[in-house]
Structures are given as structure tokens and as C-alpha cells.
Design an enzyme around this catalytic site. Structure first.
Site, mmCIF file in Angstrom:
data_model
loop_
_atom_site.group_PDB
_atom_site.id
_atom_site.type_symbol
_atom_site.label_atom_id
_atom_site.label_comp_id
_atom_site.label_asym_id
_atom_site.label_seq_id
_atom_site.Cartn_x
_atom_site.Cartn_y
_atom_site.Cartn_z
ATOM 1 C CD GLU A 1 -2.952 -1.056 1.949
ATOM 2 O OE1 GLU A 1 -2.826 -0.241 3.060
ATOM 3 O OE2 GLU A 1 -4.147 -1.621 2.016
ATOM 4 C CG HIS B 1 -8.974 5.939 1.654
ATOM 5 N ND1 HIS B 1 -8.869 5.614 0.204
ATOM 6 C CD2 HIS B 1 -8.558 4.908 2.272
ATOM 7 C CE1 HIS B 1 -8.407 4.483 0.004
ATOM 8 N NE2 HIS B 1 -8.054 4.272 1.299
ATOM 9 N NE ARG C 1 -4.736 5.473 2.939
ATOM 10 C CZ ARG C 1 -5.394 4.672 4.130
ATOM 11 N NH1 ARG C 1 -5.960 5.179 5.322
ATOM 12 N NH2 ARG C 1 -5.172 3.369 3.583
ATOM 13 C CG HIS D 1 -10.374 6.477 5.637
ATOM 14 N ND1 HIS D 1 -11.040 5.406 5.664
ATOM 15 C CD2 HIS D 1 -9.183 5.863 6.064
ATOM 16 C CE1 HIS D 1 -10.649 4.299 5.488
ATOM 17 N NE2 HIS D 1 -9.289 4.369 5.807
ATOM 18 N NE ARG E 1 -4.705 5.268 9.924
ATOM 19 C CZ ARG E 1 -5.356 4.468 9.078
ATOM 20 N NH1 ARG E 1 -4.730 3.350 8.583
ATOM 21 N NH2 ARG E 1 -6.434 4.516 8.452
HETATM 22 C C1 SIN Z 1 -7.835 0.920 2.746
HETATM 23 O O1 SIN Z 1 -8.184 -0.535 2.714
HETATM 24 O O2 SIN Z 1 -7.591 1.340 2.088
HETATM 25 C C2 SIN Z 1 -8.190 1.323 4.210
HETATM 26 C C3 SIN Z 1 -7.213 0.940 5.098
HETATM 27 C C4 SIN Z 1 -6.572 1.830 5.993
HETATM 28 O O3 SIN Z 1 -7.250 2.887 6.224
HETATM 29 O O4 SIN Z 1 -5.678 1.696 6.500
#
Ligand code: SIN
Length: 534
Positions: free
Chosen positions: A122, A241, A287, A347, A382
């Protein structure tokens, strides 16, 4: 206001998501073999509902052969934009490994290939380290296992439809209980006396018009901490998000970051992968950077932005992300083939009730863990998939600390006095609906902020809060109050921070400033004394 019932138990955990369940388990397991405390776990809806249940992408832990806790620590600190507390982050990544292994021992089924755990990538992770379950149903699996574990411990009793209105405080300044609306309509107002409370009420996304959070994420724990005038930290940092579904009439369903980790692209109306103009990491930048770049692209071009899922291919996408594929299909979109319209949405709150490394708050006897708490671990932004880990690690710590801090101390059965406002009769008439605070928040407290906009938000919020009825034993009225008090803090903290950092972006002071590399901590009364909002 008339109280109907009194109850005495040993401990109360407010919230049945990952942090609340893990705290309750820690409390019950610490007590095992000595005496059996009564531990209540309160959920404001059904026990099946919590923000955790909706978490898709996964849980980060340095468990793969190519990873170490050092790398995980470095990524966490870097994503936090200079404000992630190194000691809290060290605890998170080190203890996180054990907490996840323990979850597997308790029966959690994470996705594997050939018997080996598989890890996804990610944004801002330098390694593949995100475990997932059922493809994109990680939160659901974690809650299932924690619930099963908690239900096996006889000390723990669950109460659904239990909405906590306020804390009560003993003469000697300890958290001595809670005022809880219990049961479906009409609920009874119950004063619960206990030796300690863990607040694990989860998210606050509903303070904004557009959010990935479910309807019950209304900042309840933050609201009751506001009314108890507790210290708050980092309340200007709210994460957006980047990829929420953006289809007319559809909820802003989360399209997990793991889609980008597995190869999906963010494109503008011309099909260009424009994120590379903002950061060399493109789709896998942190993010805050991705969300802001998308927001500006939408604003500047007046055209929508999409997640191009064609690089995934249909069959891989369906197998790897079954839940997302199903939701997309409901709106005529094929995951793995189509460009899915997306928009950033509120988010996760990095800020919250200030705690130490063990969840202790500014009020003795009150502990907080998970999203409602802030010990600085996430800093200004975060790292993806660190939130479930936070709930596990710091939930367990809060439960353990509450046990250790109160073990052997007898509880006085005298009930604390009710907050003064509870002595007066409830208002004869209620407003028909809340003020339009979610629109105000989106406009002035969202991805791009200005001093003027924040001032406008504070003025409206101060006025609305001045006239909003309190206390009222009606859940939606209290939820609106919680949300507005939280927004007041968000706007006040954001107004004071005259720089841009992480998720907090001020158009009128767009640079990060070294002298602002510090946390802001205020009680609500201190903000008011600074004249914020008046
Ligand atoms: C996601 O699956 O993108 C959300 C997970 C997160 O907020 O860390």
C-alpha cells in the site's frame, strides 16, 4: 432529567471494534485466576457493527521474510510528516508483530498461497507487509476472532443498543462511571458505576459530508471527552482516503488502497496518470499527498478522476477483491476492466483524546484506545493499514494498564454526582434536524483550508453549540452534539496551526515550517480562553 436505573460493575469498555474488544480481553485475561471482575462492553448499535468491520485493505505487520520492524518503523515515521512519535511508533511495530501472531493463534484466517501468508503493498510502504483476509474483508475477520475470544471469557458481558452520553466524575476527581442510554426505543437512562472505563468508540467520519465511514461514526467518544474538558492532541489532522466510490446516489464506499498496491492507476479525464506530477511514487505516495493531488485535479479541471482498474484484469480483481467487485457491480461497473469514478473522502482521525503509551487520559480511571485516542503514533498522516494494528496494540495496553492501575483498590459504591446540567429538566421541544455541520466541515475544514474559512466554521459552530439542547436522552441529538463539539476542536486546532503538514493543508500558508514540528495539546476550555470561535 430523571434517572431510571443504577448499575454497578467493575469495568466498562465503550465500543466493540478492534480496540474495545482487545482491551476487554486484556482486562479479563489479566484478572484470570485471581477474581472474576464484571466487565461490560457497550456497543451503540448491534454487536456486529463497528468501524473495524468495514476495514478492507488489511493490517500491517513486519512478518514477511523481506521485512523487519525497523523498515516498518521508518515507513510509519516518514508517513507521519515529522510528527509521528518515535517511541509510540516503535511500540506499535514491535508489539504489533506479537499481537498479530496471537490473533492467528486465536483462529484468524489471513490469506495464504501454498500455506504461506501473502502480503500486499500500500502507499508509502517500502515492503509488501499488509496482511489481508477474505481478499478485502480483513476487518470483518479480525472482529470475528476477537468477538469469539471475548465471548469465551466469562467476565465479559456485552450490551448492544447502549449509547454512552457522558462520563461521571467522583469527588476525588476520578472517572467513576457513565451515563448510558440502554436498550432499543424507548431506551432507559442508566448510571453505571465502575472502577474504570476504556473509551474505544472509534471513528468520526460523519462530521464531514463525504466519508468512507458508516453512519454511526459520529465522534461520540470525542464529544463526551469534550464535555469532561479533557486534553486533546493533534485535532487538526484528519485523514482523507483518496479513493471513495463517486457515483451519483451511491454511498462513498471505500475502494481499498490495496487496489493501487496491486496495480490500479489513478487517472484524470484525459486518461493521464497525473499523480506523478506531484510525487515520484505516483499512486503509492502517502495518502495525504495522493488525496490532495486528486482534490486539486478535480477542482482545477472540473472533471472527475477515476481509478483505472484494467491493469488488474477481471478474474484477478474478482478473486482478490470480492466485496469491492460486488459493490461496483451494483452500479454497473466491472472491477478489473472499468475506470471507477473516485473522490477523496473523510476516513480517519489521527488526532484524539491525549493518552500516554498505556491509554491513560487526563482523567484518572479513564483510558482511551484506537481511533478516539491520540498518543502521537500516526503523527500528521497515518501509514495505510496501521489503524487495525493500533487498535490491537494500544487496546491491549489500555486494558492491561486499567487492570494494573486499579488492582487491589476497593471501589467505593457511592455514585458520583451527575454533571450539573443533568439536574435541570430536558427541553420541552427538540429541533427537527441538526444544523448543516457536515457541509460546513467539508467546505472549510476539509482537504484545503484557509484562515478565513476556518474562522467562518468556528463562528457557525460556536453559535450552533450555544443553542443546541443538552443533555437530551435522544441518541441523534447527542450524536449531533458530539460531532459539532469535535468539529469545533478540529477547526480551532487547524486555525492555530499556521503551516501545512501531512493531512493539514492551509492554502494561506502552504509550506511546512520547522518551528511547527510539534504537537498541539489543548483542553476545550483552553481553546475557548484563547478566544477561538468567539
Ligand atoms: C484501505 O483499505 O485502503 C483502508 C485501510 C486503512 O485505512 O488503513
Amino acid at each position: 432529567m430523571r434517572l431510571i436505573e443504577l448499575a454497578i460493575v467493575d469495568y466498562v469498555v465503550v465500543g466493540a471494534g478492534v480496540a474495545g474488544l482487545r482491551a476487554a480481553i486484556a482486562l479479563a485475561m489479566s484478572a484470570r485466576g485471581r477474581w472474576r471482575p464484571r466487565i461490560w462492553v457497550l456497543a451503540k448499535d448491534s454487536l456486529a457493527e463497528s468501524n473495524t468491520r468495514y476495514a478492507q485493505g488489511g493490517i500491517a505487520a513486519a512478518l514477511s521474510d523481506e521485512d523487519t520492524v525497523y523498515f516498518h518503523l521508518q515507513d510509519t515515521l516518514q508517513a507521519g510528516a515529522g510528527l509521528s512519535d518515535p517511541e509510540m511508533a516503535r511500540i506499535l511495530v514491535e508489539e504489533g508483530v506479537r499481537r498479530v501472531e496471537e490473533l492467528i493463534e486465536w483462529g484468524a484466517v489471513f490469506d495464504r498461497t501454498g500455506g504461506r501468508l501473502v502480503f500486499t503493498l500500500e502507499g508509502a510502504h517500502s515492503r509488501r507487509r499488509v496482511l489481508h483476509a477474505g481478499g478485502d474483508a480483513t476487518g470483518q475477520e479480525i472482529v470475528r476472532v476477537l468477538m469469539q475470544k471475548a465471548q469465551s471469557l466469562p467476565a465479559i458481558e456485552f450490551h448492544a443498543d447502549a449509547f454512552t452520553m457522558d462520563l461521571t466524575v467522583t469527588d476525588d476527581g476520578r472517572c467513576g462511571g457513565l451515563l448510558v442510554l440502554m436498550g432499543p426505543s424507548p431506551p432507559r437512562l442508566v448510571h453505571v458505576r465502575c472502577r474504570g472505563v476504556v473509551l474505544a468508540t472509534g471513528g468520526s467520519g460523519r462530521i464531514f459530508r463525504y466519508t468512507t465511514n458508516p453512519p454511526f461514526a459520529t465522534a461520540d467518544g470525542l464529544g463526551l471527552a469534550f464535555r469532561a474538558d479533557l486534553p486533546f492532541q493533534d485535532m487538526e489532522f484528519f485523514q482523507f482516503h483518496p479513493t471513495a466510490l463517486n457515483v451519483p446516489g451511491a454511498p462513498h464506499f471505500l475502494l481499498t488502497e490495496a487496489l493501487r498496491g496491486e496495480g490500479a492507476w489513478v487517472v484524470n479525464a484525459a486518461g493521464e496518470r497525473f499523480l506523478f506530477r506531484h510525487d515520484p511514487r505516483g499512486e503509492l505516495a502517502p495518502r495525504d499527498i495522493v488525496a490532495r493531488a486528486m482534490f486539486l485535479e478535480i477542482q482545477q479541471t472540473g472533471t472527475p478522476v477515476c481509478l483505472d482498474t484494467s491493469p488488474l484484469g477481471e478474474s484477478f480483481a474478482r478473486e482478490r477483491f470480492p466485496r469491492v467487485a460486488q459493490v461496483c457491480a451494483q452500479f454497473g461497473l466491472t472491477l478489473g476492466r472499468d475506470r471507477i469514478p473516485v473522490v477523496p473522502a473523510a476516513h480517519y482521525y489521527m488526532g484524539g483524546i491525549r493518552t500516554d503509551a498505556w491509554g491513560r487520559t487526563g482523567l484518572p480511571g479513564l483510558y482511551a484506545a484506537g481511533e478516539v485516542a491520540c498518543n502521537g503514533v500516526h503523527g500528521a498522516n497515518r501509514l495505510a493499514s496501521n489503524s487495525l494494528l493500533d487498535g490491537l496494540v494500544f487496546g491491549a495496553r489500555a486494558g492491561q494498564a486499567l487492570w494494573e492501575d486499579t488492582e487491589g483498590i476497593p471501589m467505593r459504591t457511592k455514585f458520583p454526582a451527575l454533571p450539573a446540567s443533568y439536574q435541570k429538566p430536558p427541553p420541552a421541544e427538540l429541533p427537527s434536524e441538526p444544523p448543516p455541520f457536515p457541509d460546513l466541515a467539508w467546505k472549510h475544514c476539509g482537504l484545503v483550508r484557509t484562515e478565513t474559512g476556518l474562522k467562518t466554521a468556528l463562528e457557525h459552530l460556536s453559535e450552533w453549540l450555544r443553542t443546541w439542547p443538552y443533555p437530551v436522552p435522544v441518541r441523534w441529538v447527542m450524536e449531533a452534539l458530539n460531532a459539532m463539539q469535535t468539529l469545533y476542536l478540529l477547526a480551532g486546532f487547524a486555525y492555530l496551526r499556521q503551516e501545512s503538514r501531512g493531512a493539514h493543508y492551509r492554502e494561506d500558508c502552504p509550506a511546512e515550517r520547522p518551528e511547527w514540528r510539534r504537537h498541539q495539546v489543548f483542553r476545550p476550555s483552553e481553546l475557548a480562553r484563547l478566544g477561538i470561535g468567539s
